[in-house]
Design an enzyme around this catalytic site. Structure first.
Site, short mmCIF file in Angstrom:
data_model
loop_
_atom_site.label_atom_id
_atom_site.label_comp_id
_atom_site.label_asym_id
_atom_site.label_seq_id
_atom_site.Cartn_x
_atom_site.Cartn_y
_atom_site.Cartn_z
N CYS A 1 -3.13 7.70 4.31
CA CYS A 1 -2.51 6.75 3.21
C CYS A 1 -4.42 7.34 2.36
O CYS A 1 -4.59 7.11 1.26
CB CYS A 1 -2.37 5.62 3.22
SG CYS A 1 -3.70 4.45 4.22
N GLU B 1 1.11 -1.21 0.15
CA GLU B 1 -0.02 -0.21 0.06
C GLU B 1 0.99 1.44 0.12
O GLU B 1 1.73 1.52 1.23
CB GLU B 1 -1.09 -0.03 1.36
CG GLU B 1 -1.23 -1.25 1.57
CD GLU B 1 -2.53 -1.48 0.19
OE1 GLU B 1 -3.40 -0.54 0.23
OE2 GLU B 1 -3.22 -2.61 0.95
#
Lengths: 517, 517
Positions: free
Chosen positions: B295, B256
């Site tokens: 994120c 990620e």
């Protein structure tokens, strides 16, 4: 002599510059030439991305399923001509050529039937929805949508027809255009298949392009929505996977590589029983079909020590019936290898195995052959080895000899011992377990499952129906962890995931459940 | 001052040699030190592999679910102390700290409840079986079994609690032991959590080890059954993914990374409507929660040109209410950034954006702060920009500024135009679409779905229930293609696939369907 062409950007194009020679493995004579010199690889990717992709995404699953069925029929209509090409350029026996071709058309047809069950939609739902909020009004779903990129397929030399078709079937059904690159040495069959599909107008323009030779700088033009699927050696797989552009852009890479597949004989199996005969028949088929040039071929044969001599005798007897020679002849069961390089690799590989195993059938010498020049063609006869000491062999578990070669490894009869030996292969495509003992089977699944993509369980009740452990069926996933490359293909919906993006949707249940329906 | 320790091979061990300093972001003062010097990374991997793995695999899903619930409860019991640590070492507001911690315990509990539904078995079946032979006697199934390796978790600095727990929950439920490595700068919370879990005896020995600092040569000791899951920058992700040992051994890697998440305002949304208010509320939350160090935070705000001025005014008004300062105070809404390096990165990033966008709120200057030394702490106030020309901006789509920073990009109102702009991000974790128009929503899903792991659809009917687009829920997958790293976590069973091997089983239907039941 035939000059193969590339199908790129909507036209057939002959490679420029020096072309590579393709040979007839039975005679060593040149039978074709090919190359991709002068092909603009960026233009190829753009054509797939901007022409083929939108056309496929516009189609529903039902429409793509119809495309697959048409492709299957179109290829099947040219079956005899394609078999002749496979005999000439692949050195395949007619039976082996049919295995490849019928595998291709069968996989296309099976995926067509599967695709029809998804229906008249462009979006696939993934499982059921779930309540996310205080009430079920705020709701979650998952859907699969086609990646908006290009599937680059780099195939192995052993299955030019099946390799092309099985990868394309899955990508097309998912809605993704294909650039296919057969192994150069056996590219004639793939080139002929693409010609059939293009001439018949079976696929929308841009959905299929062909590189009948080197991929050049194609990988440099891959983008984040693209997919690379490769079948071949671990060394090439490592090279592809290490490519900086692919790593930087999170390009999805699926690899099927080396695999030291196992056959395990259960301690309950008695000589002469149905399961015993199935085991012997499968092992001999796996060693000799396609001259052992199958990623799923059995390389390691684990048998209880007490019965190892009997197994060895039986296998030797059966192997001695397998004639090597001109693959065009009905009585020939073992074809030449696909190239001189493969023949030399196999001979060297057997020498490596022989350092820790005794050759108990055959040799690396030029074999006696039927109706061919044994030294001009790329012949190697079946070779069976037997490990001298299971505890200390390593090459047997690490070095894939890609020819008609396998090694018997005697083990203690219990599941734990057999599993420990099998695991030394560090990840394989398939293992076959022969037993009618449910406990043994269950223990083997738990003992070696994590190291395999597929377990084939041979027993008396299925002995009359199976196609053997080496057959890769569209309904079952194909691929294995570790040394086998970590990839996963086929298995109906499972193989499509490589070409799709899973998207979590969060929102109003009333809207979500009525979308795309 | 606290010295953090590593939990390795069954014991707490203090790092040898020079230790790294950890700071309080509000004051800039050192608050802890840590290191992994002297830790034998091979021994760590072996301990997980040979002690933790077998213990977890021996447990059924129900038993592992109970483990997760116990872990959730154990951590929750120390909630207040952990919040205090997060305020001190993370610089989190208490609300942000709770978001992290309650996310951790909530995810563990949700996976526990999910695991309970799988039941008292060690093997998960994958979908239904299928006939493979002439009759249904030769049958195919697919099962998932735990990989016989180690999950190495390398976490980001922004969610030390949630990051550890969400990854561990999934791996443990799948039956795989964990070596967790928090980001060094904010490792105190993770260290305290592991201490709680170890002290309480919640996890079997070897199922959880902690590296409170550098991973050293850990990657060199990974094997083909291991899994690496990383959350952090694209640059580090690229480095990890390029590691030769991982590439050679087909080690599974889940990443990620950077993500330029979008919020898209539909042309149907009227100022003052519920959907309008939800949009404004979410965007401001995404910009300021965790000081934008998420994120999933919104970086790009796409609004119809005609209404861009109004959106800008409203966002500026709301941002002006967000006090920056000492995160321990209730009235402070924007905390300092986690480190001096982050603060400097964010300032430089805003300068980069400012080359093609006007700053319409805030600045990179040292902000006015509540109850803190603005120059000693790592403070940056919210910054809102507005692209000067949507057609020619690139940094807005390519450069993730990991702080309280977002850019308004005016677009034509139709779905196709908005989708084309969103796709310039080249793959994101999440996009949020605000609209009550079913056609617009459907067109956006098809237009940007392939470029996202999750789409959050904000509408009037869910406005009172959602947690905002940035909340990562265990029931929905988390991860995105391309720039976002290509990874996939959570989503209940979906996230477990990373830690499992799917195995196709082929054999006697009677045996297959009774196995493991």
């Amino acid at each position: 002599m035939r000059t193969l062409e590339n199908y790129v950007c909507g036209a057939w194009k002959r490679g420029e510059g020096t072309l590579r020679k393709l040979h007839n493995p039975t005679t060593g004579e040149q039978c074709a030439e090919t190359g991709t010199g002068g092909v603009d690889m960026k233009a190829v990717m753009d054509h797939a991305r901007h022409v083929g992709g939108p056309a496929l995404r516009e189609m529903t699953f039902s429409a793509r399923a119809a495309l697959l069925m048409n492709a299957s029929k179109a290829i099947h209509a040219h079956r005899e001509a394609l078999i002749d090409l496979a005999v000439e350029n692949g050195g395949n026996t007619r039976k082996d050529a049919k295995f490849d071709l019928d595998g291709a058309t069968g996989t296309l047809a099976a995926y067509a039937r599967f695709g029809e069950t998804i229906g008249d939609t462009r979006v696939q739902f993934d499982g059921g929805g779930v309540q996310l909020g205080r009430t079920s009004r705020f709701w979650g779903e998952h859907v699969f949508v086609p990646r908006e990129g290009v599937a680059v397929h780099i195939n192995a030399f052993n299955f030019p027809a099946w390799g092309l078709a099985e990868k394309a079937a899955v990508a097309w059904l998912a809605g993704v255009p294909v650039v296919t690159k057969p192994a150069t040495a056996t590219a004639t069959v793939a080139e002929a298949m693409v010609r059939i599909l293009i001439d018949d107008g079976v696929v929308p323009e841009g959905a299929l392009q062909l590189l009948s030779g080197s991929a050049g700088d194609l990988l440099d033009h891959m983008e984040s929505q693209d997919i690379l699927a490769f079948t071949g050696s671990a060394a090439t797989g490592f090279m592809l996977r290490s490519h900086e552009n692919l790593l930087r852009k999170s390009v999805r890479v699926n690899i099927e590589a080396d695999s030291l597949n196992s056959a395990v004989l259960g301690p309950d199996v008695q000589p002469g029983s149905e399961t015993w005969n199935l085991f012997l028949r499968d092992v001999v088929t796996e060693m000799t079909q396609k001259a052992g040039q199958k990623c799923t071929a059995v390389r390691r044969i684990f048998v209880p020590e007490a019965i190892a001599d009997t197994v060895q005798e039986e296998l030797c007897a059966r192997l001695s019936d397998m004639a090597v020679g001109n693959p065009a002849l009905r009585e020939v069961r073992v074809s030449p290898l696909a190239s001189a390089a493969q023949r030399d690799d196999v001979r060297a590989g057997v020498e490596r195995l022989a350092a820790e195993a005794d050759i108990v059938f055959g040799s690396t010498d030029t074999p006696e052959v039927v109706d061919a020049d044994a030294t001009a063609g790329y012949f190697v006869g079946p070779v069976l080895l037997r490990a001298r000491d299971a505890a200390s062999c390593s090459a047997v578990h690490e070095h894939e000899v890609f020819g008609p070669v396998a090694t018997i490894v005697p083990v203690a009869g219990d599941a734990a011992s057999a599993a420990a030996e099998v695991r030394k292969g560090d990840g394989s495509l398939v293992a076959s377990v022969y037993s009618d003992d449910r406990e043994f089977i269950g223990a083997m699944i738990l003992g070696i499952g994590a190291w395999h993509g597929r377990l084939y369980l041979g027993s008396a009740r299925v002995a009359d129906q199976t196609l053997g452990s080496g057959a890769v069926l569209p309904a079952s996933v194909h691929g294995g962890p570790g040394r086998a490359g970590g990839g996963e293909e086929l298995g109906f919906e499972r193989g499509m995931r490589l070409y799709q993006q899973r998207v979590a949707l969060q929102g109003d249940r009333g809207i979500l459940q009525r979308l795309f329906k």
